[in-house]
Write a protein that holds these residues in place. Structure first.
Motif, PDB file in Angstrom:
ATOM      1  N   PHE A 118       0.828  -1.210   0.000  1.00 14.40           N
ATOM      2  CA  PHE A 118       0.000   0.000   0.000  1.00 14.40           C
ATOM      3  C   PHE A 118       0.867   1.267   0.000  1.00 14.40           C
ATOM      4  O   PHE A 118       0.847   2.055   0.933  1.00 14.40           O
ATOM      5  CB  PHE A 118      -0.948  -0.016   1.202  1.00 14.40           C
ATOM      6  N   PHE A 119       1.603   1.482  -1.096  1.00 16.59           N
ATOM      7  CA  PHE A 119       2.486   2.645  -1.181  1.00 16.59           C
ATOM      8  C   PHE A 119       1.977   3.711  -2.146  1.00 16.59           C
ATOM      9  O   PHE A 119       2.635   4.714  -2.358  1.00 16.59           O
ATOM     10  CB  PHE A 119       3.920   2.229  -1.552  1.00 16.59           C
ATOM     11  N   GLN A 120       0.802   3.506  -2.709  1.00 16.79           N
ATOM     12  CA  GLN A 120       0.216   4.534  -3.571  1.00 16.79           C
ATOM     13  C   GLN A 120      -0.833   5.299  -2.765  1.00 16.79           C
ATOM     14  O   GLN A 120      -1.782   4.710  -2.268  1.00 16.79           O
ATOM     15  CB  GLN A 120      -0.409   3.908  -4.817  1.00 16.79           C
ATOM     16  N   GLN A 121      -0.639   6.590  -2.643  1.00 17.55           N
ATOM     17  CA  GLN A 121      -1.516   7.417  -1.816  1.00 17.55           C
ATOM     18  C   GLN A 121      -2.324   8.365  -2.700  1.00 17.55           C
ATOM     19  O   GLN A 121      -1.799   8.960  -3.650  1.00 17.55           O
ATOM     20  CB  GLN A 121      -0.687   8.230  -0.814  1.00 17.55           C
ATOM     21  N   TRP A 122      -3.602   8.506  -2.375  1.00 18.54           N
ATOM     22  CA  TRP A 122      -4.479   9.419  -3.108  1.00 18.54           C
ATOM     23  C   TRP A 122      -4.164  10.857  -2.740  1.00 18.54           C
ATOM     24  O   TRP A 122      -4.064  11.199  -1.564  1.00 18.54           O
ATOM     25  CB  TRP A 122      -5.938   9.118  -2.806  1.00 18.54           C
ATOM     26  N   ASP A 123      -3.982  11.704  -3.750  1.00 19.41           N
ATOM     27  CA  ASP A 123      -3.752  13.134  -3.553  1.00 19.41           C
ATOM     28  C   ASP A 123      -4.977  13.865  -4.090  1.00 19.41           C
ATOM     29  O   ASP A 123      -5.212  13.901  -5.305  1.00 19.41           O
ATOM     30  CB  ASP A 123      -2.496  13.571  -4.308  1.00 19.41           C
ATOM     31  N   SER A 124      -5.764  14.445  -3.182  1.00 21.79           N
ATOM     32  CA  SER A 124      -7.003  15.120  -3.573  1.00 21.79           C
ATOM     33  C   SER A 124      -6.757  16.367  -4.409  1.00 21.79           C
ATOM     34  O   SER A 124      -7.555  16.696  -5.285  1.00 21.79           O
ATOM     35  CB  SER A 124      -7.812  15.502  -2.323  1.00 21.79           C
ATOM     36  N   SER A 126      -4.381  16.954  -6.659  1.00 20.82           N
ATOM     37  CA  SER A 126      -4.087  16.642  -8.059  1.00 20.82           C
ATOM     38  C   SER A 126      -5.033  15.577  -8.619  1.00 20.82           C
ATOM     39  O   SER A 126      -4.948  15.246  -9.798  1.00 20.82           O
ATOM     40  CB  SER A 126      -2.638  16.178  -8.209  1.00 20.82           C
ATOM     41  N   ALA A 127      -5.892  15.046  -7.763  1.00 20.97           N
ATOM     42  CA  ALA A 127      -6.843  13.995  -8.145  1.00 20.97           C
ATOM     43  C   ALA A 127      -6.137  12.841  -8.854  1.00 20.97           C
ATOM     44  O   ALA A 127      -6.496  12.427  -9.954  1.00 20.97           O
ATOM     45  CB  ALA A 127      -7.967  14.557  -9.000  1.00 20.97           C
ATOM     46  N   THR A 128      -5.098  12.356  -8.183  1.00 25.86           N
ATOM     47  CA  THR A 128      -4.322  11.251  -8.754  1.00 25.86           C
ATOM     48  C   THR A 128      -3.676  10.438  -7.630  1.00 25.86           C
ATOM     49  O   THR A 128      -3.583  10.893  -6.487  1.00 25.86           O
ATOM     50  CB  THR A 128      -3.252  11.784  -9.724  1.00 25.86           C
ATOM     51  N   TRP A 129      -3.207   9.265  -7.992  1.00 24.80           N
ATOM     52  CA  TRP A 129      -2.454   8.430  -7.063  1.00 24.80           C
ATOM     53  C   TRP A 129      -0.989   8.825  -7.122  1.00 24.80           C
ATOM     54  O   TRP A 129      -0.435   8.968  -8.199  1.00 24.80           O
ATOM     55  CB  TRP A 129      -2.597   6.950  -7.428  1.00 24.80           C
ATOM     56  N   VAL A 130      -0.365   8.989  -5.970  1.00 25.86           N
ATOM     57  CA  VAL A 130       1.045   9.356  -5.864  1.00 25.86           C
ATOM     58  C   VAL A 130       1.825   8.150  -5.363  1.00 25.86           C
ATOM     59  O   VAL A 130       1.485   7.574  -4.327  1.00 25.86           O
ATOM     60  CB  VAL A 130       1.235  10.576  -4.916  1.00 25.86           C
ATOM     61  N   ASP A 131       2.859   7.806  -6.087  1.00 23.97           N
ATOM     62  CA  ASP A 131       3.703   6.671  -5.730  1.00 23.97           C
ATOM     63  C   ASP A 131       4.636   7.096  -4.602  1.00 23.97           C
ATOM     64  O   ASP A 131       5.529   7.924  -4.796  1.00 23.97           O
ATOM     65  CB  ASP A 131       4.499   6.230  -6.970  1.00 23.97           C
ATOM     66  N   GLU A 132       4.434   6.541  -3.427  1.00 22.57           N
ATOM     67  CA  GLU A 132       5.243   6.859  -2.249  1.00 22.57           C
ATOM     68  C   GLU A 132       6.271   5.766  -1.956  1.00 22.57           C
ATOM     69  O   GLU A 132       6.776   5.679  -0.848  1.00 22.57           O
ATOM     70  CB  GLU A 132       4.333   7.040  -1.034  1.00 22.57           C
TER      71      GLU A 132
END
Length: 137
Positions: A118-124, A126-132
């Protein structure tokens, strides 16, 4: 309220029985399983088990899952060496999800080499998934 030991002990001679009926298996005979790291409480991964996988997990004391893509039992870490030693096992109130509290060998649970899947976090914003993932940082 009964206070159970916080550690799990495998039962090599355990046989399938009516205790399996407490699990609400889906139409494919599977139940979702969450693997959580015992020490950190990090959610490491989600996988599936069928009756044979749950029985094997309880017998071995290591996580055994059912791989839907390969249609076979899969002992976590059988290829990578990143095994999961089961320390506690729980069934949720509806009986439709299993929780494994595990010791994760080498701290890597994800097939990508990450600690957690679970390393992809939702960024409201930019309305996208951010690879963490560590490899990206």
């Amino acid at each position: 309220m009964t206070n159970l030991k916080s550690t799990f002990s495998p039962i090599e001679s355990l046989q399938a029985g009516t205790w399996l009926d407490a699990v609400a298996w889906n139409e494919q005979g599977l139940v979702p399983v969450i693997a959580q790291e015992l020490g950190t409480k990090d959610i490491l991964m989600m996988a599936w088990m069928n009756r044979d996988a749950l029985l094997a997990t309880l017998r071995l004391g290591e996580a055994v899952y059912w791989t839907r893509s390969r249609q076979k039992l899969w002992r976590k870490g059988e290829e990578s060496g990143h095994t999961q030693k089961v320390k506690e096992i729980r069934l949720d109130c509806d009986g439709d999800t299993v929780l494994l509290l595990v010791e994760q060998k080498d701290g890597i649970a994800c097939h990508t080499g990450e600690h957690s899947c679970f390393f992809q976090q939702w960024d409201s914003e930019s309305a996208t998934w951010v690879d963490e993932s560590k490899s990206k940082n």
